[in-house]
Design a protein around this motif. Structure first.
Motif, mmCIF file in Angstrom:
data_model
loop_
_atom_site.group_PDB
_atom_site.id
_atom_site.type_symbol
_atom_site.label_atom_id
_atom_site.label_comp_id
_atom_site.label_asym_id
_atom_site.label_seq_id
_atom_site.Cartn_x
_atom_site.Cartn_y
_atom_site.Cartn_z
ATOM 1 N N LYS A 140 0.156 6.166 -0.829
ATOM 2 C CA LYS A 140 -0.474 5.769 -2.074
ATOM 3 C C LYS A 140 -1.996 5.835 -1.920
ATOM 4 C CE LYS A 140 1.420 2.206 -4.029
ATOM 5 N NZ LYS A 140 1.771 0.806 -4.384
ATOM 6 N N VAL A 141 -2.685 6.285 -2.956
ATOM 7 C CA VAL A 141 -4.144 6.350 -2.961
ATOM 8 C C VAL A 141 -4.648 5.608 -4.196
ATOM 9 C CG1 VAL A 141 -6.178 7.841 -3.072
ATOM 10 C CG2 VAL A 141 -4.172 8.564 -1.744
ATOM 11 N N VAL A 142 -5.580 4.685 -4.001
ATOM 12 C CA VAL A 142 -6.185 3.932 -5.094
ATOM 13 C C VAL A 142 -7.687 4.136 -5.047
ATOM 14 C CG1 VAL A 142 -6.516 1.651 -6.124
ATOM 15 C CG2 VAL A 142 -4.350 2.199 -4.979
ATOM 16 N N GLU A 143 -8.293 4.483 -6.190
ATOM 17 C CA GLU A 143 -9.736 4.721 -6.246
ATOM 18 C C GLU A 143 -10.321 4.125 -7.532
ATOM 19 O OE1 GLU A 143 -12.999 4.791 -5.437
ATOM 20 O OE2 GLU A 143 -12.022 5.985 -3.877
ATOM 21 N N GLU A 144 -11.028 3.008 -7.399
ATOM 22 C CA GLU A 144 -11.612 2.332 -8.556
ATOM 23 C C GLU A 144 -12.981 2.892 -8.945
ATOM 24 O OE1 GLU A 144 -10.087 0.317 -10.440
ATOM 25 O OE2 GLU A 144 -8.312 -0.048 -9.210
ATOM 26 N N GLU A 145 -13.630 3.589 -8.020
ATOM 27 C CA GLU A 145 -14.986 4.095 -8.274
ATOM 28 C C GLU A 145 -14.992 5.600 -8.525
ATOM 29 O OE1 GLU A 145 -17.482 2.849 -5.100
ATOM 30 O OE2 GLU A 145 -17.136 0.716 -5.459
ATOM 31 N N GLY A 146 -13.941 6.083 -9.101
ATOM 32 C CA GLY A 146 -13.825 7.510 -9.408
ATOM 33 C C GLY A 146 -12.436 7.775 -9.928
ATOM 34 N N PHE A 147 -11.730 8.711 -9.305
ATOM 35 C CA PHE A 147 -10.372 9.025 -9.742
ATOM 36 C C PHE A 147 -9.600 9.714 -8.623
ATOM 37 C CE2 PHE A 147 -12.913 12.745 -10.635
ATOM 38 C CZ PHE A 147 -12.078 13.828 -10.397
ATOM 39 N N VAL A 148 -8.290 9.811 -8.829
ATOM 40 C CA VAL A 148 -7.431 10.527 -7.892
ATOM 41 C C VAL A 148 -6.847 11.733 -8.612
ATOM 42 C CG1 VAL A 148 -5.469 10.392 -6.316
ATOM 43 C CG2 VAL A 148 -6.815 8.329 -6.804
ATOM 44 N N ALA A 149 -7.024 12.895 -8.027
ATOM 45 C CA ALA A 149 -6.481 14.133 -8.597
ATOM 46 C C ALA A 149 -5.250 14.547 -7.799
ATOM 47 C CB ALA A 149 -7.521 15.236 -8.561
ATOM 48 N N SER A 150 -4.397 15.332 -8.430
ATOM 49 C CA SER A 150 -3.183 15.784 -7.742
ATOM 50 C C SER A 150 -2.995 17.284 -7.922
ATOM 51 C CB SER A 150 -1.955 15.048 -8.282
ATOM 52 O OG SER A 150 -1.696 15.425 -9.625
ATOM 53 N N TYR A 151 -2.248 17.842 -6.997
ATOM 54 C CA TYR A 151 -1.897 19.268 -7.079
ATOM 55 C C TYR A 151 -0.540 19.458 -6.425
ATOM 56 C CZ TYR A 151 -1.845 24.292 -6.214
ATOM 57 O OH TYR A 151 -1.485 25.619 -6.180
ATOM 58 N N THR A 152 0.325 20.198 -7.094
ATOM 59 C CA THR A 152 1.648 20.511 -6.558
ATOM 60 C C THR A 152 1.781 22.021 -6.429
ATOM 61 O OG1 THR A 152 2.600 18.560 -7.627
ATOM 62 C CG2 THR A 152 4.129 20.261 -6.889
ATOM 63 N N HIS A 153 2.237 22.465 -5.273
ATOM 64 C CA HIS A 153 2.357 23.901 -5.005
ATOM 65 C C HIS A 153 3.821 24.294 -4.821
ATOM 66 C CE1 HIS A 153 1.168 27.855 -3.577
ATOM 67 N NE2 HIS A 153 1.946 27.694 -2.525
ATOM 68 N N ALA A 154 4.161 25.483 -5.313
ATOM 69 C CA ALA A 154 5.498 26.070 -5.135
ATOM 70 C C ALA A 154 6.614 25.136 -5.600
ATOM 71 C CB ALA A 154 5.702 26.487 -3.677
ATOM 72 N N GLY A 155 6.412 24.525 -6.750
ATOM 73 C CA GLY A 155 7.446 23.699 -7.345
ATOM 74 C C GLY A 155 7.796 22.445 -6.585
ATOM 75 N N GLY A 156 6.894 22.001 -5.719
ATOM 76 C CA GLY A 156 7.133 20.769 -4.976
ATOM 77 C C GLY A 156 7.262 20.955 -3.481
ATOM 78 N N LYS A 157 7.034 22.156 -2.987
ATOM 79 C CA LYS A 157 7.051 22.366 -1.539
ATOM 80 C C LYS A 157 5.873 21.656 -0.875
ATOM 81 C CE LYS A 157 10.732 24.853 -0.910
ATOM 82 N NZ LYS A 157 11.863 24.278 -0.145
#
Length: 312
Positions: A147-164
């Motif tokens: 888990k990642v928590v960031e109150e002074e900015g944001f959390v970005a995500s990226y998923t590759h190859a349908g979840g690989k």
């Protein structure tokens, strides 16, 4: 009714379930063997234990981000085959695991597996997994979450190859707009493709650097030509090779994969986006999960498997 070791043994042989699960089932059903079998079947434990020895190295990595982008989680759930990983039932289950991980306060897998399963609080996470194994018919495993928590900015995500591969990027910034979110997504792609081990050089321990230097020194000493060079030159060679390695394993030192000149570092790219948007941006960290990473996949000998099943 007293539950004897012989009763536990008999139930275990009938169902393939673990000894503690068999004892629990017999206790719950007051020693009624038939009801105990049903108890285990309902919990999914009768078949789950039989499958538990199979290697589960396929599966999915799932990312989940809160609506305000302040909190995110990445989970890895394994199955035996890629076919099951593409199954709608399995994918829906992985999504539920991600929701559980987002809500959990657990800091380790043992505590997590013992929690109440949110979709059905009459079960634990472990019991719900066993039930899903019985339905899907393959061994499965909730391997890890972060888990990642960031109150002074944001959390970005990226998923590759349908979840690989699932990636989270922790960004500290005083400005949040589409350009900066796009930058974070690009960093997610960079992390997925280039597999950095660290965010920046400050995370690399002195022990790691010294160990690498020892290896490089041994390589030089074993080379008749290199070993004859002056000590100052040798130290320069070692430092140069260490620097090259750090550029490969540290995210911000890596060459940005989408750089037009093929030379711009990730840090330089981040700085350019910050300048263009009048923002202060720092990449605080990242998480990168790759399905089956580090799991030794079993090489199946089909002929031997057939012979085994036929008793040959």
């Amino acid at each position: 009714m007293a539950i004897t070791a012989g009763m536990v043994k008999e139930l275990r042989e009938m169902t393939g379930a673990g000894m503690m699960d068999c004892k629990k089932a017999l206790t719950a059903t007051e020693g009624d063997m038939d009801k105990a079998v049903e108890f285990l079947r309902e919990k999914g434990l009768a078949t789950a234990q039989k499958k538990a020895g199979r290697i589960a190295a396929e599966g999915l990595c799932k990312v989940l981000v809160s609506e305000d982008d302040k909190k995110a989680v990445v989970v890895e759930v394994n199955a035996e085959t890629d076919f099951v990983a593409k199954n709608d039932t399995f994918q829906a289950y992985v999504a539920e695991v991600a929701e559980q991980a987002m809500a959990t306060e657990a800091s380790d897998m043992e505590t997590f597996m013992a929690e109440k399963w949110l979709p059905d609080t009459s079960k634990t996470v472990a019991e719900a997994l066993a039930g899903k194994i019985a339905i899907i018919g393959e061994n499965m495993n909730i391997r890890r979450f972060q888990k990642v928590v960031e109150e002074e900015g944001f959390v970005a995500s990226y998923t590759h190859a349908g979840g690989k591969i699932g990636v989270l990027v922790d960004v500290v910034t005083d400005v949040v707009n589409d350009d900066i979110k796009e930058m974070a997504k690009n960093l997610g792609m960079q992390i997925a493709a280039m597999k950095p081990q660290y965010t920046n050089r400050s995370e690399v321990s002195e022990e790691y650097i010294n160990h690498e230097k020892e290896i490089l020194m041994a390589q030089i000493q074993n080379d008749p030509k290199e070993s004859q060079k002056p000590e100052k030159v040798i130290q320069g060679m070692i430092n140069g090779r260490i620097n090259k390695e750090l550029k490969e394993i540290c995210l911000l030192d890596q060459v940005y994969v989408k750089a037009e000149d093929g030379k711009q570092s990730v840090q330089a790219y981040v700085d350019s986006v910050a300048k263009a948007n009048g923002a202060k941006i720092a990449v605080k960290g990242f998480a990168r999960f790759e399905t089956g990473e580090g799991i030794e996949k079993k090489e199946e000998d089909f002929a031997a498997e057939v012979a085994k099943q036929m008793g040959m």
